[in-house]
Design a protein around this motif. Sequence first.
Motif, mmCIF file in Angstrom:
data_model
loop_
_atom_site.group_PDB
_atom_site.id
_atom_site.type_symbol
_atom_site.label_atom_id
_atom_site.label_comp_id
_atom_site.label_asym_id
_atom_site.label_seq_id
_atom_site.Cartn_x
_atom_site.Cartn_y
_atom_site.Cartn_z
ATOM 1 N N THR B 39 63.320 36.418 10.269
ATOM 2 C CA THR B 39 62.111 36.170 10.858
ATOM 3 C C THR B 39 61.462 35.357 9.786
ATOM 4 O OG1 THR B 39 61.250 38.382 10.284
ATOM 5 C CG2 THR B 39 62.187 38.117 12.326
ATOM 6 N N LYS B 357 60.210 44.372 5.982
ATOM 7 C CA LYS B 357 60.655 43.989 7.472
ATOM 8 C C LYS B 357 60.383 45.153 8.412
ATOM 9 C CE LYS B 357 64.920 43.146 10.058
ATOM 10 N NZ LYS B 357 66.162 42.819 10.065
ATOM 11 N N LEU B 361 58.140 45.063 11.944
ATOM 12 C CA LEU B 361 58.855 45.582 13.146
ATOM 13 C C LEU B 361 57.913 46.686 13.853
ATOM 14 C CD1 LEU B 361 61.053 44.416 14.763
ATOM 15 C CD2 LEU B 361 62.475 46.165 13.433
ATOM 16 N N GLU B 588 59.546 35.977 17.346
ATOM 17 C CA GLU B 588 59.276 36.653 15.902
ATOM 18 C C GLU B 588 60.130 37.560 15.316
ATOM 19 O OE1 GLU B 588 56.460 35.725 13.999
ATOM 20 O OE2 GLU B 588 56.154 34.256 15.591
ATOM 21 N N THR B 589 60.801 38.412 16.378
ATOM 22 C CA THR B 589 61.828 39.185 15.770
ATOM 23 C C THR B 589 63.127 38.414 15.795
ATOM 24 O OG1 THR B 589 62.295 40.150 17.633
ATOM 25 C CG2 THR B 589 60.707 41.178 16.630
ATOM 26 N N TRP B 594 65.127 43.704 20.224
ATOM 27 C CA TRP B 594 63.935 44.000 20.105
ATOM 28 C C TRP B 594 62.972 44.084 21.078
ATOM 29 C CZ3 TRP B 594 63.606 48.213 17.430
ATOM 30 C CH2 TRP B 594 64.410 48.203 16.004
#
Lengths: 91, 623
Positions: B39, B357, B361, B588-589, B594
């Motif tokens: 990302t 990260k 997340l 985005e992930t 996710w």
Amino acid sequence: MTDTTDTRSHMPLGLAQRGYTGVIQHLAAKQAGSALSDVELESRLIELGFVEGARVEILHEGLVGGDPIAVRVDSITIAVRRREAMAIIVA
Amino acid sequence: MELPLLHLALVGTPNSGKTSLFNALTGSRQKVANYPGVTVERKEGFFVTPLGRQVSVVDLPGTYSLRGRSPDEEITRDFVLGKATGETVPDLVLCVADSTNLRLTIRLLLELKRTGRPMILVLNMFDIASRRGITVDVERLAKELGVPVVTSIAVRRGGTADLLALTDEISAKLAAEPQENSWRALSVSELRATQREADRIIADCVSLPASPDTWTARIDAVVLHPVAGLIVLALILFVMFQAVFAWAKPLMELLQSGFDVLGEFVHATLPDGLLQSFLQNGVIAGVGSVIVFLPQIIIIFLFILLLEDFGYMARAAFLMDRIMGGAGLHGRAFIPLLSSFACAIPGIMATRVIDNKRDRLTTILIAPLMTCSARIPVYTLIISAFIPARDVWGFINLQGLVMFGLYAAGITSALVVSFLIKFFMLRDFAPAPFMLELPDYKMPRLKSIAIGIYTRAKMFLVRAGTTIFSMMVLIWFLASFPQPPAGSTEPAIDFSLAAMIGMALAPLLAPVGFNWQIAVALIPGMAAREVAVAALGTVYAIEGGKEAAEQIGQVLATKWSLATALSMLAWYIFAPQCASTLAVIRRETGSWGWMGVTFTYMLVLAYAASLVTYNVAVALAAG
């Protein structure tokens, strides 16, 4: 890096109050109780300029428990939690 | 003969002014994408040197060393070493330094030298250094380092002329054979030795004035004060939210009515039928429902970029770190989460400021729980239809109290979910200690801000737009097919796939008090939450759609029980009823997984909350 022969009062930066000024004596990552490994913590501190001989000053403190702290390290300002600052031994 | 494209890479510590140099070199000729599988933002730009050489330059993520302790830093390391997948080894590395603060960059440069890549040290922000009385013996520095050194003022016109000239000079005589790479990860003692060497070189070549930047000290005396600092932060946020809601509103309404007019035009011009319905309800309404968020996104990014360039973002993280740390959130998650009150999409995009990260997340996963502005029409409709507008305890309006409760429920659940994620799901990720440079304050530059907003707006429209658009088309398809038989008087949606799915789902939703009409309305509501209001109008066969919101309220008040209404409110606090948000999470992930996790956990929460709400309400005789 253990120079315990120096008789001046060594203390971890993590215990110092706002306004404290001193010089970094050595790094003791084991004493910090950080979530990072000793090597990782020491590496990161060096990368941010926390090396022996650097002048440090605590400029600001957070609201809750005086944490984190804003530390002037020679020519830059670094924000760090007190837990990690326990690894920085100053006098 | 045309020379091949020259590949440059910008490397530097965070806050070195790398990005402003990148903007100065390339202007708006930039491409923003993600590196494959991660990302991390990949920024590439193009320019032509004075001698006419075509140049591609990549702005690599800021780093203090080549150890690669985060995905961003791994990219920088692999890129410089020529190991990054699908990337060309840079012909020339520009190591960018903030001239007022050379210590950390000189150490990084000494490490970079071992990679054997041809390199230039760029002393950026040289004007600020001169103004503060810092003098650098550039020739001596170049000799000591064994690397060409050039000064630059990225923010001034012509401030990169020397750099461009030197680039031409060096690229003309670049050795064809690659140089030896002797880099390997430094041990702690090597790291320390390198810093000592850097400090020695700086002591020889740079003279520093006695006093630090007084402006930064003066501003920080207020901004980082434990109490005054939080008040300043609250004021900044207040202005920001006023701006997002108040300034954006007229623009959003203008865009919305523009799309409505366009839709009406299509409706009036084309004959009734599938093409008309597809263009009006699928394409124009679908794309329109995304583009109306553009003013909010531009305003949020205007504030974020201004605060970031000024140097305030690191301070906000400092102030909020301990306060948010209790819920397992990083100080930097603060602004993205607040942005999510306007809309989760810019909020999730803004999580790019979080470099760890795990923290990023977690923030992305909980951002949709913040009550976004699209929920407001749904909340308002149900509250005004079911909650009496009377005062409780003499002075509090009951309707306002319910609204506040819905916001509070969103925030509380976000904090609880973050706490649970920290303990159960992301334990394997190394937690990020809070160690952050607080850079000196700098005047934000209009050009940099404009380029930043432009690239983000473009990214939102192009990338998210394509995914969202395809979901809109799918939802239109579900709501339109099969067509009603000729001469039927029922609403067309009753015959559609959406209705079939809705009816099939109805038994599942019965325990939470939803009838099949609600189940059907929830499907077009996936496009955007507020669309459910119009969809309810359609299934209850009310003429006038959106304009008739008040009328819908009256109908609902007669058709629903209070328990069903409360259950619907509880549902909307949690339900993943927004295809656009899911699309942005996916992007985005960089992972469908996710996105799936977000969808599932929110759906489970929504169902559980509605189930409890409905049954408690029924037990209290509100059924």
